[in-house]
Design a protein around this motif. Structure first.
Motif, PDB file in Angstrom:
ATOM      1  N   ALA A   1       5.364 -10.375  -2.397  1.00  0.00           N
ATOM      2  CA  ALA A   1       5.956 -11.307  -1.431  1.00  0.00           C
ATOM      3  C   ALA A   1       7.159 -12.024  -2.031  1.00  0.00           C
ATOM      4  N   LEU A   2       7.015 -12.494  -3.246  1.00  0.00           N
ATOM      5  CA  LEU A   2       8.084 -13.229  -3.918  1.00  0.00           C
ATOM      6  C   LEU A   2       9.343 -12.391  -4.082  1.00  0.00           C
ATOM      7  N   ASN A   3       9.167 -11.097  -4.352  1.00  0.00           N
ATOM      8  CA  ASN A   3      10.315 -10.222  -4.568  1.00  0.00           C
ATOM      9  C   ASN A   3      10.789  -9.529  -3.293  1.00  0.00           C
ATOM     10  N   GLY A   4      10.193  -9.887  -2.156  1.00  0.00           N
ATOM     11  CA  GLY A   4      10.690  -9.379  -0.876  1.00  0.00           C
ATOM     12  C   GLY A   4      10.336  -7.943  -0.560  1.00  0.00           C
ATOM     13  N   HIS A   5       9.185  -7.475  -1.030  1.00  0.00           N
ATOM     14  CA  HIS A   5       8.789  -6.086  -0.807  1.00  0.00           C
ATOM     15  C   HIS A   5       7.806  -6.003   0.367  1.00  0.00           C
ATOM     16  N   ARG A   6       8.350  -5.860   1.545  1.00  0.00           N
ATOM     17  CA  ARG A   6       7.560  -5.880   2.781  1.00  0.00           C
ATOM     18  C   ARG A   6       6.510  -4.772   2.817  1.00  0.00           C
ATOM     19  N   GLN A   7       6.933  -3.537   2.468  1.00  0.00           N
ATOM     20  CA  GLN A   7       6.004  -2.403   2.525  1.00  0.00           C
ATOM     21  C   GLN A   7       4.836  -2.582   1.564  1.00  0.00           C
TER      22      GLN A   7
ATOM     23  N   ALA B   1       0.840 -16.305  -0.981  1.00  0.00           N
ATOM     24  CA  ALA B   1       1.941 -15.340  -0.984  1.00  0.00           C
ATOM     25  C   ALA B   1       2.960 -15.680   0.105  1.00  0.00           C
ATOM     26  N   VAL B   2       2.484 -16.080   1.277  1.00  0.00           N
ATOM     27  CA  VAL B   2       3.409 -16.412   2.365  1.00  0.00           C
ATOM     28  C   VAL B   2       4.230 -17.644   2.018  1.00  0.00           C
ATOM     29  N   ALA B   3       3.643 -18.603   1.298  1.00  0.00           N
ATOM     30  CA  ALA B   3       4.389 -19.800   0.898  1.00  0.00           C
ATOM     31  C   ALA B   3       5.525 -19.429  -0.051  1.00  0.00           C
ATOM     32  N   LEU B   4       5.272 -18.474  -0.963  1.00  0.00           N
ATOM     33  CA  LEU B   4       6.318 -18.026  -1.876  1.00  0.00           C
ATOM     34  C   LEU B   4       7.448 -17.328  -1.124  1.00  0.00           C
ATOM     35  N   ALA B   5       7.075 -16.496  -0.143  1.00  0.00           N
ATOM     36  CA  ALA B   5       8.087 -15.784   0.639  1.00  0.00           C
ATOM     37  C   ALA B   5       8.938 -16.775   1.443  1.00  0.00           C
ATOM     38  N   GLU B   6       8.291 -17.764   2.034  1.00  0.00           N
ATOM     39  CA  GLU B   6       9.028 -18.754   2.827  1.00  0.00           C
ATOM     40  C   GLU B   6       9.946 -19.594   1.941  1.00  0.00           C
ATOM     41  N   ARG B   7       9.469 -19.924   0.750  1.00  0.00           N
ATOM     42  CA  ARG B   7      10.298 -20.712  -0.165  1.00  0.00           C
ATOM     43  C   ARG B   7      11.508 -19.904  -0.627  1.00  0.00           C
ATOM     44  N   ARG B   8      11.303 -18.607  -0.863  1.00  0.00           N
ATOM     45  CA  ARG B   8      12.423 -17.751  -1.249  1.00  0.00           C
ATOM     46  C   ARG B   8      13.443 -17.641  -0.117  1.00  0.00           C
ATOM     47  N   ALA B   9      12.969 -17.580   1.116  1.00  0.00           N
ATOM     48  CA  ALA B   9      13.881 -17.491   2.266  1.00  0.00           C
ATOM     49  C   ALA B   9      14.754 -18.727   2.391  1.00  0.00           C
ATOM     50  N   LEU B  10      14.256 -19.865   1.917  1.00  0.00           N
ATOM     51  CA  LEU B  10      14.992 -21.121   2.016  1.00  0.00           C
ATOM     52  C   LEU B  10      15.969 -21.332   0.871  1.00  0.00           C
TER      53      LEU B  10
ATOM     54  N   SER C   1       5.920 -17.428   9.636  1.00  0.00           N
ATOM     55  CA  SER C   1       7.010 -17.303  10.604  1.00  0.00           C
ATOM     56  C   SER C   1       8.015 -16.260  10.128  1.00  0.00           C
ATOM     57  N   GLY C   2       8.528 -15.489  11.051  1.00  0.00           N
ATOM     58  CA  GLY C   2       9.516 -14.466  10.701  1.00  0.00           C
ATOM     59  C   GLY C   2      10.938 -14.921  10.909  1.00  0.00           C
ATOM     60  N   THR C   3      11.141 -16.177  11.284  1.00  0.00           N
ATOM     61  CA  THR C   3      12.501 -16.669  11.542  1.00  0.00           C
ATOM     62  C   THR C   3      12.885 -17.725  10.533  1.00  0.00           C
ATOM     63  N   THR C   4      14.036 -17.572   9.928  1.00  0.00           N
ATOM     64  CA  THR C   4      14.492 -18.543   8.940  1.00  0.00           C
ATOM     65  C   THR C   4      14.849 -19.863   9.603  1.00  0.00           C
ATOM     66  N   LYS C   5      15.189 -19.824  10.891  1.00  0.00           N
ATOM     67  CA  LYS C   5      15.490 -21.060  11.625  1.00  0.00           C
ATOM     68  C   LYS C   5      14.258 -21.951  11.642  1.00  0.00           C
ATOM     69  N   HIS C   6      13.100 -21.330  11.906  1.00  0.00           N
ATOM     70  CA  HIS C   6      11.846 -22.074  11.911  1.00  0.00           C
ATOM     71  C   HIS C   6      11.554 -22.637  10.528  1.00  0.00           C
ATOM     72  N   LEU C   7      11.840 -21.868   9.488  1.00  0.00           N
ATOM     73  CA  LEU C   7      11.559 -22.310   8.140  1.00  0.00           C
ATOM     74  C   LEU C   7      12.428 -23.493   7.756  1.00  0.00           C
ATOM     75  N   THR C   8      13.686 -23.491   8.228  1.00  0.00           N
ATOM     76  CA  THR C   8      14.591 -24.601   7.938  1.00  0.00           C
ATOM     77  C   THR C   8      14.038 -25.885   8.559  1.00  0.00           C
TER      78      THR C   8
ATOM     79  N   ARG D   1      15.205 -11.044   4.761  1.00  0.00           N
ATOM     80  CA  ARG D   1      14.312 -10.124   4.037  1.00  0.00           C
ATOM     81  C   ARG D   1      12.984 -10.813   3.741  1.00  0.00           C
ATOM     82  N   TRP D   2      13.042 -12.064   3.300  1.00  0.00           N
ATOM     83  CA  TRP D   2      11.818 -12.803   2.998  1.00  0.00           C
ATOM     84  C   TRP D   2      11.179 -13.361   4.269  1.00  0.00           C
ATOM     85  N   GLY D   3      12.000 -13.556   5.313  1.00  0.00           N
ATOM     86  CA  GLY D   3      11.431 -13.944   6.596  1.00  0.00           C
ATOM     87  C   GLY D   3      10.561 -12.838   7.149  1.00  0.00           C
ATOM     88  N   ASP D   4      10.991 -11.588   6.970  1.00  0.00           N
ATOM     89  CA  ASP D   4      10.196 -10.438   7.415  1.00  0.00           C
ATOM     90  C   ASP D   4       8.881 -10.351   6.635  1.00  0.00           C
ATOM     91  N   VAL D   5       8.965 -10.603   5.332  1.00  0.00           N
ATOM     92  CA  VAL D   5       7.760 -10.567   4.509  1.00  0.00           C
ATOM     93  C   VAL D   5       6.789 -11.654   4.960  1.00  0.00           C
TER      94      VAL D   5
END
Length: 264
Positions: free
Chosen positions: A191-197, A219-228, A253-260, A242-246
């Motif tokens: 998740a941290l490195n953005g590997h969705r698959q 893991a989702v918290a790490l992905a969201e923090r990376r997206a920000l 959430s899959g949207t960076t707008k929501h994360l902001t 990329r991290w929003g998708d993860v």
């Protein structure tokens, strides 16, 4: 929020305090050797060259040897770019396991009831190379998912661990949840490195998305923090999406707008 590093930091790294080192976790006591030609070939993703070396009897002994930071030929091959094929990984594993009892053998692993962390017992030389842990207590699955390996490699690793569980009476069913010295599972690093698959494949095998690392993050918290993070703080300036998708794959959430908005 501080952006987390995308690779295992040194124990002196500011974002990972030294107090995160837990001496109750497995300690590497296996002999360490300098980087050999086999290790170098695996690290470089030179599968053909590695297979030529493995075919030579003298080099088979080096498969189980630990180089810098406890890396083995298998862990380097799993983290390499380009990645090794499953056939190449099988050749390395079979070559290393054919020499069980060699002086470069790993320690047997066992689990306390309810624990998701392996504990090393007496060195007997009976453990498969598959259950190797490096100096950061990372398994081969950590190495593979940190680098964004294919679903096929993850499938092979977990399937082989389950197979060896029966043969060696090792609770490999916990393999997918093993944590490193920072309390992170393979899912955390994927998740941290953005590997969705890799994240999706681990979830399909039953990875626990609610598992917390030593900072209390999923893991989702790490992905969201990376997206920000700002673009310069993300690997190669990758887009936040990329991290929003993860995060979306992990149930966030899959949207960076929501994360902001969430951050504010």
């Amino acid at each position: 929020a501080r952006c987390p590093p995308t690779s295992p930091p040194n124990t002196s790294h500011k974002s990972i305090p030294n107090t995160h080192t837990n001496t109750s976790r497995p300690t590497n006591t296996t002999h360490t050797t300098p980087m050999t030609p086999l290790h170098a070939a695996c690290a470089a993703g030179a599968e053909t060259a590695a297979m030529v070396l493995v075919s030579k009897t003298g080099f088979k002994k080096r498969i189980r040897r630990r180089a810098r930071r406890g890396a083995t030929a298998l862990s380097l091959a799993l983290a390499s770019q380009p990645p090794f094929s499953v056939a190449g990984l099988v050749a390395l594993l079979n070559g290393g396991d054919s020499l069980l009892g060699d002086d470069g053998a790993t320690q047997d692993l066992f689990f306390k009831k309810g624990s998701k962390q392996p504990t090393k017992g007496k060195t007997t030389g009976k453990s498969s190379c598959l259950f190797h842990l490096d100096d950061d207590k990372q398994s081969l699955l950590h190495s593979a998912c940190r680098s964004g390996t294919s679903a096929g490699v993850i499938h092979w690793l977990i399937g082989k661990a389950q197979e060896l569980e029966t043969q060696q009476q090792t609770q490999a069913s916990q393999f997918i949840h093993w944590t490193d010295r920072w309390g992170r599972s393979a899912l955390h690093w994927a998740a941290l490195n953005g590997h969705r698959q890799a994240c999706a494949t681990l979830l399909a095998f039953g990875a626990d998305r609610s598992q917390l690392d030593e900072n209390g993050e999923t893991a989702v918290a790490l992905a969201e923090r990376r997206a920000l993070c700002s673009a310069r703080d993300r690997p190669d300036g990758e887009r936040a999406s990329r991290w929003g998708d993860v995060a979306a794959v992990l149930g966030g959430s899959g949207t960076t707008k929501h994360l902001t908005k969430k951050q504010t």
